[in-house]
Scaffold this motif. Structure first.
Motif, PDB file in Angstrom:
ATOM      1  N   ASN A 116       0.628  -1.288  -0.032  1.00  0.00           N
ATOM      2  CA  ASN A 116      -0.015  -0.072   0.072  1.00  0.00           C
ATOM      3  C   ASN A 116       0.900   1.127  -0.016  1.00  0.00           C
ATOM      4  O   ASN A 116       0.917   1.913   1.042  1.00  0.00           O
ATOM      5  CB  ASN A 116      -1.059   0.024   1.209  1.00  0.00           C
ATOM      6  CG  ASN A 116      -1.873   1.186   0.916  1.00  0.00           C
ATOM      7  OD1 ASN A 116      -2.193   1.737   0.129  1.00  0.00           O
ATOM      8  ND2 ASN A 116      -2.619   1.215   2.375  1.00  0.00           N
ATOM      9  N   ASP A 117       1.496   1.525  -0.898  1.00  0.00           N
ATOM     10  CA  ASP A 117       2.412   2.503  -1.125  1.00  0.00           C
ATOM     11  C   ASP A 117       1.610   3.604  -1.463  1.00  0.00           C
ATOM     12  O   ASP A 117       1.938   4.851  -0.899  1.00  0.00           O
ATOM     13  CB  ASP A 117       3.509   2.406  -2.392  1.00  0.00           C
ATOM     14  CG  ASP A 117       3.010   1.657  -3.587  1.00  0.00           C
ATOM     15  OD1 ASP A 117       1.881   1.458  -3.443  1.00  0.00           O
ATOM     16  OD2 ASP A 117       3.872   1.642  -4.613  1.00  0.00           O
ATOM     17  N   GLU A 118       0.538   3.812  -2.279  1.00  0.00           N
ATOM     18  CA  GLU A 118      -0.391   4.703  -2.671  1.00  0.00           C
ATOM     19  C   GLU A 118      -1.588   4.028  -2.668  1.00  0.00           C
ATOM     20  O   GLU A 118      -1.852   3.138  -3.500  1.00  0.00           O
ATOM     21  CB  GLU A 118      -0.121   5.499  -4.114  1.00  0.00           C
ATOM     22  CG  GLU A 118       0.893   6.297  -3.789  1.00  0.00           C
ATOM     23  CD  GLU A 118       1.328   6.969  -5.433  1.00  0.00           C
ATOM     24  OE1 GLU A 118       0.317   7.188  -6.306  1.00  0.00           O
ATOM     25  OE2 GLU A 118       2.396   7.073  -5.878  1.00  0.00           O
ATOM     26  N   VAL A 119      -2.711   4.596  -2.063  1.00  0.00           N
ATOM     27  CA  VAL A 119      -4.144   4.178  -2.130  1.00  0.00           C
ATOM     28  C   VAL A 119      -4.357   3.543  -3.536  1.00  0.00           C
ATOM     29  O   VAL A 119      -5.064   2.572  -3.668  1.00  0.00           O
ATOM     30  CB  VAL A 119      -4.924   4.818  -1.484  1.00  0.00           C
ATOM     31  CG1 VAL A 119      -6.526   4.417  -1.680  1.00  0.00           C
ATOM     32  CG2 VAL A 119      -4.510   5.133   0.194  1.00  0.00           C
ATOM     33  N   GLU A 120      -4.561   4.553  -4.787  1.00  0.00           N
ATOM     34  CA  GLU A 120      -4.922   4.155  -6.003  1.00  0.00           C
ATOM     35  C   GLU A 120      -4.163   3.039  -6.544  1.00  0.00           C
ATOM     36  O   GLU A 120      -4.647   2.157  -7.215  1.00  0.00           O
ATOM     37  CB  GLU A 120      -4.873   5.412  -6.908  1.00  0.00           C
ATOM     38  CG  GLU A 120      -5.914   6.280  -6.773  1.00  0.00           C
ATOM     39  CD  GLU A 120      -7.251   5.532  -6.922  1.00  0.00           C
ATOM     40  OE1 GLU A 120      -7.416   4.730  -7.988  1.00  0.00           O
ATOM     41  OE2 GLU A 120      -8.116   5.695  -6.245  1.00  0.00           O
ATOM     42  N   LYS A 121      -2.734   2.947  -6.413  1.00  0.00           N
ATOM     43  CA  LYS A 121      -2.057   1.773  -6.824  1.00  0.00           C
ATOM     44  C   LYS A 121      -2.427   0.556  -6.162  1.00  0.00           C
ATOM     45  O   LYS A 121      -2.400  -0.492  -6.731  1.00  0.00           O
ATOM     46  CB  LYS A 121      -0.692   2.012  -6.680  1.00  0.00           C
ATOM     47  CG  LYS A 121      -0.002   3.230  -7.658  1.00  0.00           C
ATOM     48  CD  LYS A 121       1.531   3.457  -7.619  1.00  0.00           C
ATOM     49  CE  LYS A 121       2.066   4.405  -8.449  1.00  0.00           C
ATOM     50  NZ  LYS A 121       3.468   4.663  -7.835  1.00  0.00           N
ATOM     51  N   ALA A 122      -2.666   0.788  -4.577  1.00  0.00           N
ATOM     52  CA  ALA A 122      -3.183  -0.696  -4.273  1.00  0.00           C
ATOM     53  C   ALA A 122      -4.219  -1.308  -4.713  1.00  0.00           C
ATOM     54  O   ALA A 122      -4.472  -2.317  -4.809  1.00  0.00           O
ATOM     55  CB  ALA A 122      -2.996  -0.172  -2.487  1.00  0.00           C
ATOM     56  N   SER A 123      -5.295  -0.064  -4.757  1.00  0.00           N
ATOM     57  CA  SER A 123      -6.620  -0.445  -5.222  1.00  0.00           C
ATOM     58  C   SER A 123      -6.601  -1.223  -6.673  1.00  0.00           C
ATOM     59  O   SER A 123      -7.250  -2.149  -6.964  1.00  0.00           O
ATOM     60  CB  SER A 123      -7.514   0.995  -5.329  1.00  0.00           C
ATOM     61  OG  SER A 123      -7.582   1.481  -4.092  1.00  0.00           O
TER      62      SER A 123
END
Lengths: 204, 204
Positions: free
Chosen positions: A168-175
Motif C-alpha cells: 500500500n504505497d499509494e491508495v490508488e495503486k494498491a486498489s
C-alpha cells in the motif's frame, strides 16, 4: 450455469490501510460487495451503523456465536469482531463477489472454511511507515499503540498463508492491484475448469 | 535483490487473435517485452523481419536446433517455428518480463523448461466465431483452412495445462485481462516469498 462469486479476503497488519483501500476501491466495482462486520467496540467518529460495522453489545455478540451466525470471530484488543455468515453465502451463490476486510486471526479462520477464497495481505511500504500510520491515527493510548505495533510486526510473518501481497504505497495503486487480482482470479483455469469443459463439449 | 522477470506465454487455438491482442497490448507495457520468433514460413503482407518474425531458411533453422539455440520449436502446417533462447534468458535475469506468443505445441514445450511461467490460453467467444475468423483472414487455401479449424477444436482440450483462460470477445478487454494477470502474478506470495522473508527480517 451460474459461476460462484469470489470470496476476497483483504487482511494484513493493523495500520496497513485496509479500510482506506476498501473505501477507495469499492465504488468502482460493480460485482464486488463489502461484507459489513459486527463489533463490540465503540464507534469511532464518523462511523455509521450498518455501513462501517454492525455495533453490538457483548451479550448480543455472544448470542451470534452461540447461534453459529458468524463465519469467523475474534477478540482483538479487548473487543469482539466477527463476520455474519449469511450475507457471504447468499452473495457467492448468486455469482457476486464478496470482499471481507478483516484482521489476520479472522482471515486464518475464514481460510479453513473457504480454502478457495482469494487471500490478500496488504502491507505498508515498510514497518517504519506502519508505525507512523498507527501513531498518526491518534485514536489510541500509548499502551494500546505499542501493543498494536508489536502485534503488527509479528503479523507480517503470516504472509506465507496468503495468496497475494499488495504493497500500500499509494491508495490508488494498491486498489488497482487488488482489482487486477480479482480480474486474474476470474480468468483462473482451476476456478473455471468445469465451465470450460462444458464449452468444449458444446462446441464439438 | 533483483526480482526475476515473468515469462508470460500467450497461446491458444489458431485464429483466437493472439497476434492482434499482443499488438494492442505491448505498447502500453513498459517492463514487458515481446519475444520475436523464428520461422521458415513465407512472410505475409506487411510482416517485417525482426519485428514479426526472424525469417529463416529450413537449413538455417535446423542449424539453430542443432546448436540448442531454441527454447522451443515445432513444425506446424509444414513450416518450422521456434523461440530463440538467449533473449528470453537475458531479459528474465534483468528483471524484465517476456511475452511469448506461441502455438500450443510450443507452449507445452516451454512449460517443461519454465514451469514457473504464466501460461495464458486465449480463446474466441465461441468455436463458431473462431471459424469466422480463420475464414476472414483469407490467407489460407481451403485444405489448410479445414486443417487449421480441426486442429483448433482439438487444441481447446489443452486448456487444463494452462494457468489462465482469457476470452477474446473484444481486443481491449482481452488486453486488460492479460495486463491484470501480469499485475496479479507480480503480487503472488509464492513468487515473492524470498523477498518478503528478507523484508520481515530487516524490519524487526
Amino acid at each position: 450455469m451460474v459461476q460462484k462469486g469470489l470470496l476476497i479476503v483483504l487482511s494484513g497488519p493493523s495500520g496497513a490501510g485496509k479500510g482506506t483501500v476498501c473505501k477507495a476501491m469499492l465504488p468502482t466495482m460493480k460485482t464486488t460487495h463489502y461484507s459489513v462486520s459486527c463489533t463490540t467496540r465503540a464507534p469511532r467518529e464518523g462511523e455509521v451503523e450498518g455501513v462501517n460495522y454492525f455495533f453490538k453489545t457483548v451479550e448480543q455478540f455472544k448470542g451470534m456465536i452461540a447461534g453459529d451466525e458468524l463465519l469467523e470471530w475474534a477478540e482483538v484488543y479487548t473487543n469482539y469482531y466477527g463476520t455474519p455468515r449469511k450475507y457471504v453465502d447468499d452473495m457467492l451463490n448468486a455469482g457476486e463477489n464478496v470482499l471481507l476486510e478483516i484482521d489476520i486471526q479472522g482471515a486464518l479462520q475464514v481460510k479453513k472454511k473457504f480454502p478457495n477464497g482469494v487471500f490478500i495481505f496488504l502491507i505498508p511500504p515498510s514497518l517504519q511507515e506502519l508505525k507512523h500510520r498507527i501513531v498518526g491515527r491518534g485514536s489510541e493510548t500509548e499502551e494500546s499503540l505499542n501493543m498494536r505495533f508489536g502485534a503488527a510486526a509479528e503479523e507480517m510473518s503470516y504472509i506465507s498463508e496468503y495468496d497475494y501481497v499488495v504493497v500500500n504505497d499509494e491508495v490508488e495503486k494498491a486498489s488497482d492491484r487488488i482489482r487486477a487480482i480479482i480480474t486474474a482470479e476470474q480468468c483462473s483455469v482451476q476456478r473455471n475448469l468445469e465451465y470450460y469443459t462444458t464449452l468444449i463439449k458444446e462446441g464439438q
